[in-house]
Write a protein that holds these residues in place. Structure first.
Motif, PDB file in Angstrom:
ATOM      1  N   VAL A   1     -24.158  31.075  17.017  1.00 11.19           N
ATOM      2  CA  VAL A   1     -23.004  31.492  16.217  1.00 11.19           C
ATOM      3  C   VAL A   1     -23.502  32.027  14.874  1.00 11.19           C
ATOM      4  CG1 VAL A   1     -20.915  30.711  15.034  1.00 11.19           C
ATOM      5  CG2 VAL A   1     -21.474  29.818  17.303  1.00 11.19           C
ATOM      6  N   VAL A   2     -22.939  33.155  14.472  1.00 11.51           N
ATOM      7  CA  VAL A   2     -23.256  33.765  13.183  1.00 11.51           C
ATOM      8  C   VAL A   2     -21.983  33.753  12.328  1.00 11.51           C
ATOM      9  CG1 VAL A   2     -24.030  35.850  12.001  1.00 11.51           C
ATOM     10  CG2 VAL A   2     -25.032  35.216  14.217  1.00 11.51           C
ATOM     11  N   VAL A   3     -22.145  33.406  11.041  1.00  9.59           N
ATOM     12  CA  VAL A   3     -20.979  33.261  10.164  1.00  9.59           C
ATOM     13  C   VAL A   3     -20.837  34.487   9.265  1.00  9.59           C
ATOM     14  CG1 VAL A   3     -19.912  31.881   8.344  1.00  9.59           C
ATOM     15  CG2 VAL A   3     -21.171  30.752  10.193  1.00  9.59           C
ATOM     16  N   ALA A   4     -19.639  35.055   9.274  1.00 11.15           N
ATOM     17  CA  ALA A   4     -19.314  36.178   8.385  1.00 11.15           C
ATOM     18  C   ALA A   4     -18.612  35.651   7.144  1.00 11.15           C
ATOM     19  CB  ALA A   4     -18.429  37.180   9.114  1.00 11.15           C
TER      20      ALA A   4
ATOM     21  N   ALA B   1     -22.091  30.819  -0.386  1.00 11.10           N
ATOM     22  CA  ALA B   1     -21.372  29.853   0.452  1.00 11.10           C
ATOM     23  C   ALA B   1     -22.004  29.704   1.827  1.00 11.10           C
ATOM     24  CB  ALA B   1     -19.916  30.287   0.601  1.00 11.10           C
ATOM     25  N   GLY B   2     -22.956  30.578   2.158  1.00 13.25           N
ATOM     26  CA  GLY B   2     -23.649  30.469   3.428  1.00 13.25           C
ATOM     27  C   GLY B   2     -23.311  31.554   4.437  1.00 13.25           C
ATOM     28  N   ALA B   3     -22.505  32.559   4.030  1.00 14.52           N
ATOM     29  CA  ALA B   3     -22.197  33.651   4.954  1.00 14.52           C
ATOM     30  C   ALA B   3     -23.459  34.423   5.288  1.00 14.52           C
ATOM     31  CB  ALA B   3     -21.154  34.580   4.340  1.00 14.52           C
ATOM     32  N   GLU B   4     -23.641  34.708   6.581  1.00 17.55           N
ATOM     33  CA  GLU B   4     -24.801  35.492   7.020  1.00 17.55           C
ATOM     34  C   GLU B   4     -24.469  36.968   7.160  1.00 17.55           C
ATOM     35  OE1 GLU B   4     -27.174  33.152  10.167  1.00 17.55           O
ATOM     36  OE2 GLU B   4     -25.075  32.460  10.363  1.00 17.55           O
TER      37      GLU B   4
ATOM     38  N   LEU C   1     -18.040  34.116  13.684  1.00 19.12           N
ATOM     39  CA  LEU C   1     -16.923  33.424  13.070  1.00 19.12           C
ATOM     40  C   LEU C   1     -16.881  33.722  11.579  1.00 19.12           C
ATOM     41  CD1 LEU C   1     -17.200  29.889  14.746  1.00 19.12           C
ATOM     42  CD2 LEU C   1     -15.728  31.793  15.428  1.00 19.12           C
ATOM     43  N   GLY C   2     -15.668  33.825  11.042  1.00 19.52           N
ATOM     44  CA  GLY C   2     -15.494  34.071   9.622  1.00 19.52           C
ATOM     45  C   GLY C   2     -14.034  33.942   9.267  1.00 19.52           C
TER      46      GLY C   2
END
Length: 599
Positions: free
Chosen positions: A13-16, A56-59, A266-267
Motif C-alpha cells: 500500500v502506498v499513501v497519497a 505527515a508521511g505521504a509518499e 490510499l489517501g
C-alpha cells in the motif's frame, strides 16, 4: 532508488496526500478565486502545504493543478497561462517531495462548458495539453480525479494516454449508494476504464471512508491496482465554508481497512488534512487494527410482480376515455372533486391531473389525485415533470406514489418557467421525460436509481406524451420509439384539430405497437381558440376552425363541442381511445362528448 509507482503498488500500500483546496481556504484564500494560479502568485503557500503532507508521511504529493485546464482557467482569463501554471505546479510539488517520493500530476474535469459544444478531439486535446505540461515539470504519473461522468473520464484518459507514457490513475466520484449519479456501478466504471488503458482505477471525493469501504467490499477482484481517496465524511455548512467533523483516527481506521479488500493507493480528499494522512500512515503501519468489516448483505429484490392497474388492462382490452382536470390555483378543491364525481358516474376510465401546467403554481396534483381516488374510486393518472424536482426529490416522490397506490404516471419533461419573471424561478431538469421513464421502469424492477431494493413490488403504468403538431413528425415518432425503449407503455397526444393531422398521425405511427390515445381539447370560445393557436405550445388550430368559432359568437362552447365531436367521430375507430382536455375544467364539455360516444 525509488521504485516505479506501479511496481510499488504491486507489492504494498502506498499513501497519497490529502486535500489541497480546503487547506488553501483555511489559510485565507478566497473560495471564488483561482487556486491553480497560486503556483505563480504565491508559490510559498503551495509549497508549505506540500511540505506538511510530506512531513505527515505521504509518499505521493499531488500537484496544485486540479483545475488547471484551459476551460476552467478560461473563466479567470488565464487559459493562455495553462502550460505555465501546470509546469510550475509540478516543480513546486517536486521541490517538496524530494528524491524518495512520487509526484502525481492532478487533473480534474472541466466543469460547466457553456452552450457551445466541444468536440471529442478538442476535449482530448485539452487534457493532453495539461498532461504534457505536467510531464515537462517532472511528475511521475498522472492522476485523473473527481470525475462524475464516465464518458468524460474516458475522453480524458484517451487524451492523456495519447500524449504521455507515464502511468495514469483514473478515479470516479460515486454516491453513498456506490454508483455514479447516472446509475453506473463501480464495477461497470472500472471495467470500462481498464479496457481503455487505465493503469490504476479508483474512487475519490463524493463519499466518506465508510461508504468508500462499502464500495470496495462489493467490488470483487480488480485486475489493476485500486485507489481509494475518500472525503473526511460529509460536510456541514458553516457560513461560506464546509466543516468536516470526521476525526483523523476514524478516517484512518476506515480508509486503512480498504487495504484488506485490494486497495493499494490510499489517501484523502475534501476535508482531509496532514493530521488525517499521519493517522492513516499510523493505522497502516500497525497492520490496520480494525478487523475486516462485513457489510450486511443487500436486501433481496422482491420477485413478485404487482398487479397491473385497471387502466393498463383497459388499454389492452378495449378503448379508453381519459379526461384531464387541472388542480386549482387556490385551496378550494371542491369544484374539481365534484367534476371528478360526475365524470366517474358517466363511466370515465381515468382522470388525468396535470402538474403545474405552463409552470404556474397549483395545488399538488399528487395530493389531488389521492383525493379524487378516495372520493370516486376512479383510476387517476398523475402527470410528473422533470422541471421541479432533482433526482433525490423525484425518487422520494415516486416512492410516495407507489406507497399511495397511484401507479398511473404520465412522464413529461414539463413546460419551462417563463423568461423575465420578476421572481427567480429555475427549472431543475435533473431528469427529462426519457430519464424519468427509465427511473419509473427501474422501480418496476424493484430498485431505485442507486440499485437499492424497494422491498415491495410496484407496477407503474408509464405513459408518454406525443406531439404531432410539428413539421418534423418523423422526429417526434423517433422520440416515441425511444420512450418505449425507456419504459413507456402508451401515449397521449397533444390536442389535434384537423382530420388531416389525424391521417398524418396514423400514417407516421403505423408501426408503433403501443396504444395511442388521441388528444381532443374542445374550444370554449373564439378568444380561447386564438390564444391556443398563437400562444399555447404544441397546439395548432386550422384557420377554418377558428373562423367557425368566431362566427359562433356567444354559442362558442356549443360549437366547440360540435367541432370536437366531428373530429372524434372520425378518429375514434383508429385509436386506442380519446384523451379529452376540457378548457378551464369545464367538465360538462367532456360529459357531452362521452354521451355522444355512448357512455
Amino acid at each position: 532508488m525509488k521504485q516505479h509507482i506501479l511496481t510499488a503498488l504491486g507489492e504494498r500500500v502506498v499513501v497519497a496526500d490529502g486535500a489541497m483546496g480546503s487547506l488553501l481556504f483555511d489559510r485565507g484564500v478566497d473560495s471564488s478565486s483561482c487556486y491553480d494560479v497560486l503556483n505563480l502568485t504565491d508559490p510559498a503557500l503551495v509549497q508549505s502545504i506540500h511540505k506538511a503532507y510530506a512531513g505527515a508521511g505521504a509518499e505521493i504529493i499531488e500537484t496544485n493543478t486540479f483545475g488547471a485546464n484551459r476551460v476552467k482557467l478560461g473563466r479567470f482569463d488565464l487559459a493562455h497561462r495553462a502550460r505555465e501554471i501546470n509546469l510550475r505546479g509540478a516543480e513546486l510539488a517536486r521541490s517538496q517531495a524530494g528524491p524518495g517520493r512520487w509526484v502525481a500530476g492532478a487533473m480534474g474535469p472541466l466543469g460547466r462548458m457553456g452552450i457551445d459544444p466541444i468536440s471529442q478531439e478538442e476535449l482530448e486535446d485539452i487534457f493532453s495539453g495539461q498532461a504534457l505540461a505536467l510531464m515537462e515539470g517532472g511528475v511521475d504519473f498522472i492522476m485523473l480525479e473527481t470525475f462524475a461522468s464516465l464518458s468524460l473520464l474516458l475522453t480524458a484518459l484517451r487524451g492523456v494516454k495519447a500524449s504521455v507514457s507515464v502511468p495514469v490513475v483514473a478515479q470516479m466520484v460515486f454516491t453513498q449508494r456506490g454508483r455514479t449519479h447516472s446509475g453506473r456501478t463501480a464495477r461497470e466504471c472500472f471495467d470500462a476504464l481498464i479496457r481503455a488503458g487505465a493503469d490504476v482505477v479508483g474512487l475519490n471525493c463524493g463519499i466518506g471512508p465508510k461508504n468508500a469501504l462499502e464500495v470496495v467490499q462489493g467490488l470483487g477482484p480488480v485486475t489493476v491496482p485500486l485507489s481509494v481517496l475518500p472525503n473526511a465524511g460529509f460536510p456541514e455548512s458553516s457560513g461560506d465554508r464546509l466543516i468536516y467533523a470526521s476525526s483523523p483516527e476514524y478516517f484512518a481506521r476506515r480508509t486503512a481497512a480498504c487495504a484488506a479488500h485490494g486497495a493499494r493507493l490510499l489517501g484523502g480528499c475534501c476535508g482531509t488534512a496532514p493530521e488525517h494522512i499521519a493517522a492513516l500512515v499510523r493505522a497502516l503501519d500497525a497492520g490496520s487494527p480494525e478487523a475486516r468489516i462485513v457489510s450486511a448483505s443487500p436486501d433481496e429484490v422482491n420477485t413478485q410482480t404487482a398487479a397491473p392497474t385497471r387502466l393498463s388492462r383497459r388499454l389492452v382490452e378495449g378503448k379508453v376515455i381519459l379526461v384531464e382536470l387541472d388542480p386549482p390555483k387556490h385551496l378550494d378543491v371542491e369544484p374539481v372533486l365534484a367534476a371528478a364525481e360526475a365524470l366517474s358516474a358517466a363511466g370515465v376510465d381515468a382522470i388525468t391531473i396535470a402538474e403545474n401546467p405552463l409552470a404556474v403554481p397549483r395545488l399538488s396534483n399528487i395530493v389531488l389525485a389521492g383525493m379524487v381516488r378516495a372520493r370516486t374510486g376512479v383510476e387517476v393518472v398523475v402527470h410528473m415533470t422533470g422541471r421541479d424536482r432533482n433526482l433525490v426529490g423525484m425518487q422520494s416522490t415516486i416512492m410516495g406514489l407507489a406507497a399511495s397506490n397511484l401507479h398511473n404516471v404520465l412522464a413529461v419533461t414539463g413546460d419551462p418557467p417563463s423568461a423575465g419573471s420578476a421572481e427567480r424561478v429555475s427549472g431543475v431538469y435533473d431528469l427529462r421525460s426519457l430519464e424519468l421513464m427509465a427511473l419509473l421502469a427501474g422501480f418496476n424492477e424493484g430498485r431505485n436509481h442507486y440499485g437499492d431494493s424497494m422491498r415491495l413490488p410496484v407496477n407503474f403504468c408509464i405513459g408518454g406524451a406525443f406531439n404531432p403538431n410539428t413539421r418534423n413528425m418523423a422526429l417526434q415518432v423517433g422520440r416515441m420509439e425511444k420512450k418505449m425503449a425507456a419504459g413507456a407503455s402508451y401515449f397521449l397526444t397533444q390536442p389535434v384539430y384537423s382530420k388531416e393531422r389525424v391521417d398524418e398521425i396514423l400514417t407516421a405511427t403505423a408501426h408503433i405497437k403501443a396504444p395511442i390515445v388521441l388528444g381532443i381539447m374542445p374550444l370554449a370560445s373564439s378568444r380561447n381558440a386564438e390564444f391556443l393557436h398563437n400562444e399555447f405550445p404544441g397546439i395548432e388550430i386550422p384557420s377554418e376552425t377558428r373562423e367557425r368559432m368566431a362566427r359562433a359568437g356567444e354559442h362558442g362552447q356549443e360549437e366547440g363541442v360540435n367541432i370536437a365531436w366531428e373530429l372524434l367521430e372520425y378518429a375514434w375507430p383508429h385509436f386506442a381511445g380519446v384523451y379529452i382536455i376540457p378548457p378551464f375544467n369545464r367538465h360538462a364539455m367532456a360529459l357531452e362528448l362521452m354521451r355522444r360516444l355512448g357512455r
